[in-house]
Design a protein around this motif. Structure first.
Motif, PDB file in Angstrom:
ATOM      1  N   GLN A 184      10.072   1.872  -2.371  1.00 16.63           N
ATOM      2  CA  GLN A 184       8.825   1.157  -2.167  1.00 16.63           C
ATOM      3  C   GLN A 184       8.678   0.078  -3.234  1.00 16.63           C
ATOM      4  OE1 GLN A 184       5.755   1.723  -4.210  1.00 16.63           O
ATOM      5  NE2 GLN A 184       4.456   0.389  -2.972  1.00 16.63           N
ATOM      6  N   SER A 218       5.709  -2.841  -4.441  1.00 14.34           N
ATOM      7  CA  SER A 218       4.353  -3.357  -4.266  1.00 14.34           C
ATOM      8  C   SER A 218       4.164  -4.553  -5.187  1.00 14.34           C
ATOM      9  CB  SER A 218       3.326  -2.260  -4.585  1.00 14.34           C
ATOM     10  OG  SER A 218       2.009  -2.762  -4.453  1.00 14.34           O
ATOM     11  N   SER A 248       6.113  -7.195  -0.611  1.00 10.20           N
ATOM     12  CA  SER A 248       5.967  -5.747  -0.708  1.00 10.20           C
ATOM     13  C   SER A 248       6.712  -5.098   0.459  1.00 10.20           C
ATOM     14  CB  SER A 248       4.493  -5.347  -0.663  1.00 10.20           C
ATOM     15  OG  SER A 248       3.784  -5.905  -1.749  1.00 10.20           O
ATOM     16  N   SER A 249       7.293  -3.952   0.210  1.00  9.63           N
ATOM     17  CA  SER A 249       8.057  -3.293   1.271  1.00  9.63           C
ATOM     18  C   SER A 249       8.111  -1.795   1.031  1.00  9.63           C
ATOM     19  CB  SER A 249       9.485  -3.854   1.346  1.00  9.63           C
ATOM     20  OG  SER A 249      10.204  -3.537   0.169  1.00  9.63           O
ATOM     21  N   ALA A 250       8.411  -1.081   2.093  1.00 11.28           N
ATOM     22  CA  ALA A 250       8.606   0.365   2.012  1.00 11.28           C
ATOM     23  C   ALA A 250       9.658   0.752   3.031  1.00 11.28           C
ATOM     24  CB  ALA A 250       7.308   1.116   2.275  1.00 11.28           C
TER      25      ALA A 250
END
Length: 297
Positions: free
Chosen positions: A39, A41, A51-53
């Motif tokens: 993850q 942020s 941002s990614s997950a």
């Protein structure tokens, strides 16, 4: 049809779960499951970025039988992964169903005369992102079924080498649109393609250092009837790094070459093919690395 194949995969793993003491001695069950995630942020981040997950679920199980001169090995490997970037829709990063079964009768020394069955496909639709309207693969499109008769050399628990001069391989494309396109080597409008050839499968697993294990599988197939010199390759490598009883890190690579699968080039990764006529067999490669929760059983 999907329910039938799911039943086919799980039947050898659960069919002997309720048995007498003698069966418990000759059967060995086990496996592991893990959820890897990452993850990022960002807020007012001057250097830029998104941002990614992402997360990947892995499941591996085996059910092996050995008594007198009979050996029966069954394994199931599942994988599924998703990624979500800020402002974009969720995309799939991994999707695999791989089931193998080997039934052998012991001959001389460490050699078993063996019948092997392998089934591979995926769970959900695959797309050439950002195009989400036209699936390029789905469950049983493709689906690969291999049935081989040969000899399996097993000198120890770490290594095996299976060689078959008589192997049938079927490629199934159950989706109507993909079948009409002649995807994955089937003739346009056909739902399957059958090949007869030679098959080699080798497996090796070992402990590299404490808490670090390596497992690799290599499948080679040559079609007697069409360009036997162009060998299909399927090579998997798994490196598992155990942190403690519940945390682990995994490095997984998959390399595939199928002479019957033509792949176009999208050099800009924008969903637009450079040249629609420039399609040919190409080496496919995937790498996954993750840290997450793990559980052995």
């Amino acid at each position: 049809m999907k329910r039938f194949f799911i039943l086919l995969i799980f039947l050898p793993l659960v069919g002997f779960s309720q048995s007498n003491n003698d069966t418990i001695k000759v059967w060995k069950f086990g496996g592991d499951a893990s959820i890897n995630f990452s993850q990022v942020s960002l807020s007012n981040w001057s250097a830029g970025g998104k941002s990614s997950a992402s997360g990947t679920f892995l499941f591996n199980a085996f059910a092996n039988y050995e008594k007198d001169k009979v050996s029966w090995e069954n394994s199931l490997n599942l994988g599924y992964g998703l990624m979500k970037e800020e402002g974009d829709q969720t995309v799939k990063t991994d999707d695999k169903i791989d089931f193998s079964s080997k039934y052998g009768l012991k001959g001389k020394s460490k050699i078993y005369y063996t019948l092997l069955f392998n089934f591979r496909t995926q769970m959900t639709n695959g797309y050439k992102y950002p195009d989400r309207d036209n699936a390029i693969s789905t469950f049983m499109a493709p689906g690969y079924l291999t049935l081989a008769l040969g000899a399996d050399y097993k000198p120890n628990d770490k290594f095996s080498l299976f060689v078959s001069p008589l192997t049938g391989k079927m490629t199934v494309v159950s989706d109507d649109d993909l079948s009409d396109q002649g995807a994955f080597g089937v003739d346009p409008g056909k739902k399957s393609r059958t090949e007869l050839g030679a098959f080699l499968k080798t497996q090796f697993k070992t402990t590299v250092v404490e808490n670090v294990s390596l497992e690799t599988k290599l499948d080679l197939f040559s079609n007697y009837l069409d360009k036997p010199e162009n060998i299909d390759i399927h090579w998997d490598v798994l490196i598992n790094m155990k942190i403690n009883d519940y945390l682990s890190a995994n490095l997984i690579t998959n390399l595939i070459y199928d002479d019957d699968v033509d792949i176009a080039v999208d050099s800009n990764n924008n969903g637009v093919i450079d040249d629609a006529d420039d399609r040919s067999p190409r080496v496919q490669f995937k790498e996954l690395f993750g840290v997450g929760l793990s559980f052995k059983f």
